[in-house]
Design a protein around this motif. Structure first.
Motif, PDB file in Angstrom:
ATOM      1  N   LYS A 101     -33.583 -54.452  91.115  1.00 58.45           N
ATOM      2  CA  LYS A 101     -34.384 -53.765  92.133  1.00 58.45           C
ATOM      3  C   LYS A 101     -35.421 -52.856  91.490  1.00 58.45           C
ATOM      4  O   LYS A 101     -36.587 -52.826  91.906  1.00 58.45           O
ATOM      5  CB  LYS A 101     -33.460 -52.937  93.028  1.00 58.45           C
ATOM      6  N   VAL A 102     -35.035 -52.117  90.451  1.00 62.65           N
ATOM      7  CA  VAL A 102     -35.982 -51.257  89.737  1.00 62.65           C
ATOM      8  C   VAL A 102     -37.082 -52.107  89.118  1.00 62.65           C
ATOM      9  O   VAL A 102     -38.274 -51.772  89.201  1.00 62.65           O
ATOM     10  CB  VAL A 102     -35.265 -50.425  88.663  1.00 62.65           C
ATOM     11  N   LEU A 103     -36.701 -53.207  88.491  1.00 62.01           N
ATOM     12  CA  LEU A 103     -37.687 -54.057  87.824  1.00 62.01           C
ATOM     13  C   LEU A 103     -38.632 -54.719  88.822  1.00 62.01           C
ATOM     14  O   LEU A 103     -39.788 -54.989  88.502  1.00 62.01           O
ATOM     15  CB  LEU A 103     -36.979 -55.110  86.970  1.00 62.01           C
ATOM     16  N   GLU A 104     -38.168 -54.960  90.026  1.00 59.00           N
ATOM     17  CA  GLU A 104     -39.038 -55.524  91.064  1.00 59.00           C
ATOM     18  C   GLU A 104     -40.061 -54.496  91.552  1.00 59.00           C
ATOM     19  O   GLU A 104     -41.203 -54.847  91.872  1.00 59.00           O
ATOM     20  CB  GLU A 104     -38.198 -55.987  92.259  1.00 59.00           C
ATOM     21  N   GLU A 105     -39.669 -53.251  91.600  1.00 60.85           N
ATOM     22  CA  GLU A 105     -40.503 -52.227  92.231  1.00 60.85           C
ATOM     23  C   GLU A 105     -41.397 -51.473  91.250  1.00 60.85           C
ATOM     24  O   GLU A 105     -42.346 -50.810  91.659  1.00 60.85           O
ATOM     25  CB  GLU A 105     -39.610 -51.226  92.968  1.00 60.85           C
ATOM     26  N   THR A 106     -41.106 -51.581  89.960  1.00 62.75           N
ATOM     27  CA  THR A 106     -41.892 -50.830  88.994  1.00 62.75           C
ATOM     28  C   THR A 106     -43.289 -51.432  88.816  1.00 62.75           C
ATOM     29  O   THR A 106     -43.508 -52.628  89.059  1.00 62.75           O
ATOM     30  CB  THR A 106     -41.166 -50.780  87.635  1.00 62.75           C
ATOM     31  N   ASP A 107     -44.224 -50.605  88.383  1.00 69.66           N
ATOM     32  CA  ASP A 107     -45.592 -51.088  88.170  1.00 69.66           C
ATOM     33  C   ASP A 107     -45.710 -51.889  86.875  1.00 69.66           C
ATOM     34  O   ASP A 107     -46.463 -52.853  86.799  1.00 69.66           O
ATOM     35  CB  ASP A 107     -46.553 -49.896  88.119  1.00 69.66           C
ATOM     36  N   TYR A 108     -45.000 -51.438  85.843  1.00 66.02           N
ATOM     37  CA  TYR A 108     -45.019 -52.113  84.545  1.00 66.02           C
ATOM     38  C   TYR A 108     -43.584 -52.286  84.049  1.00 66.02           C
ATOM     39  O   TYR A 108     -42.733 -51.422  84.250  1.00 66.02           O
ATOM     40  CB  TYR A 108     -45.768 -51.290  83.492  1.00 66.02           C
ATOM     41  N   THR A 109     -43.354 -53.411  83.389  1.00 69.09           N
ATOM     42  CA  THR A 109     -42.127 -53.571  82.610  1.00 69.09           C
ATOM     43  C   THR A 109     -42.555 -53.583  81.148  1.00 69.09           C
ATOM     44  O   THR A 109     -43.456 -54.334  80.761  1.00 69.09           O
ATOM     45  CB  THR A 109     -41.400 -54.881  82.964  1.00 69.09           C
ATOM     46  N   VAL A 110     -41.921 -52.728  80.347  1.00 68.63           N
ATOM     47  CA  VAL A 110     -42.439 -52.431  79.010  1.00 68.63           C
ATOM     48  C   VAL A 110     -41.370 -52.696  77.956  1.00 68.63           C
ATOM     49  O   VAL A 110     -40.181 -52.422  78.168  1.00 68.63           O
ATOM     50  CB  VAL A 110     -42.891 -50.949  78.935  1.00 68.63           C
ATOM     51  N   LYS A 111     -41.806 -53.216  76.818  1.00 67.59           N
ATOM     52  CA  LYS A 111     -40.873 -53.469  75.721  1.00 67.59           C
ATOM     53  C   LYS A 111     -41.396 -52.857  74.427  1.00 67.59           C
ATOM     54  O   LYS A 111     -42.587 -52.586  74.271  1.00 67.59           O
ATOM     55  CB  LYS A 111     -40.683 -54.970  75.514  1.00 67.59           C
TER      56      LYS A 111
END
Length: 273
Positions: free
Chosen positions: A238-248
């Motif tokens: 759910k967090v990953l769906e709603e976040t603006d960026y996914t960062v590594k």
């Protein structure tokens, strides 16, 4: 200063909060009023006092009591100070007090996300970070590397737990923070609220659409909230769906992750430059 001396045959009842009460019980000690917490080591106690936390009592080794009472500015204050030799206090509290002092303090009210982030541009969210050592280390990195405020979800370890505050070297008393309650703890609640406050969110996770921490889009954001997840499970879908960026964090030798405290240091350094 009038000390109350502790011996094996003379243990004041007030000391039960130091050795018969766990940290969760201290949190709810005065419920529905705010609870208590225990702090150890001189620097951490000094930073708690400087942040306005009210002491209830102190436990000190007799060899350093005069020094610390003067250092903490409590010589003329009516605050109980219990003193004893090392063996007696260590046996009583179950704590290695090589630095010679413990303090019991009152908690302060937590502020809202809006209040805690006001006028700030780089904040961090600790989402379900359960280990107090990790929380303490992450606070220390946040303080050192320019993070201006921290939000913790309800399942995260309490920054005022003794181990967390000690590992943080008292920085939990220097950076504004708040902890969400269980009624306001879903990803949609805190992410949506951050969006309303004009923050973009950057969730740390290794996914197919993750971007590198040195992506220029991240640094160009005026207000950015960096989200770090649980030690074992990371962040929820759910967090990953709603976040603006996914960062590594780019890594080598087929290493796919770092301890969350180590990762926080790297991402805080990169995104606050």
């Amino acid at each position: 200063m009038n000390y109350e001396y502790i011996t094996k045959g003379n243990i004041p009842s007030e000391l039960s909060t130091y050795f018969n009460t766990n940290e969760a019980q201290l949190l709810h000690y005065y419920e529905p009023e705010l609870g208590l917490f225990v702090v150890e080591s001189p620097m951490v106690i000094e930073r708690a006092l400087a942040a306005g936390y009210e002491p209830v009592s102190f436990v000190m080794l007799d060899t350093v009591a005069d020094k610390y009472c003067e250092q903490f500015g409590i010589i003329d204050k009516p605050i109980p100070v219990f003193v004893g030799d090392y063996e007696t206090i260590a046996d009583l509290t179950g704590v290695n007090i090589t630095r010679g002092v413990l303090a019991l303090m009152k908690r302060k009210p937590l502020e809202s996300i809006e209040e805690i982030t006001k006028n700030y541009k780089r904040i961090a969210v600790f989402d379900d970070v359960e280990n107090p050592t990790n929380v303490g280390a992450m606070f220390r990195s946040a303080a050192a590397l320019g993070i201006e405020a921290v939000i913790l979800t309800a399942s995260s370890a309490d920054p005022l737990y003794r181990r967390a505050s000690r590992v943080s070297v008292g920085t939990v008393f220097q950076i504004p923070w708040t902890k969400l309650d269980k009624k306001n703890n879903s990803s949609s609640d805190y992410i949506k609220e951050l969006h309303k406050l004009s923050f973009k969110t950057a969730a740390m996770a290794l996914t197919d659409n993750s971007i590198s921490i040195d992506d220029p889009r991240l640094k160009s954001e005026e207000k950015l909230a960096i989200i770090l997840g649980n030690e074992g499970f990371g962040l929820s879908d759910k967090v990953l769906e709603e976040t603006d960026y996914t960062v590594k964090i780019p890594m080598q030798h087929n290493v796919d992750s770092l301890n969350v405290a180590a990762a926080s240091s790297i991402v805080f350094w990169e995104l606050t430059k």
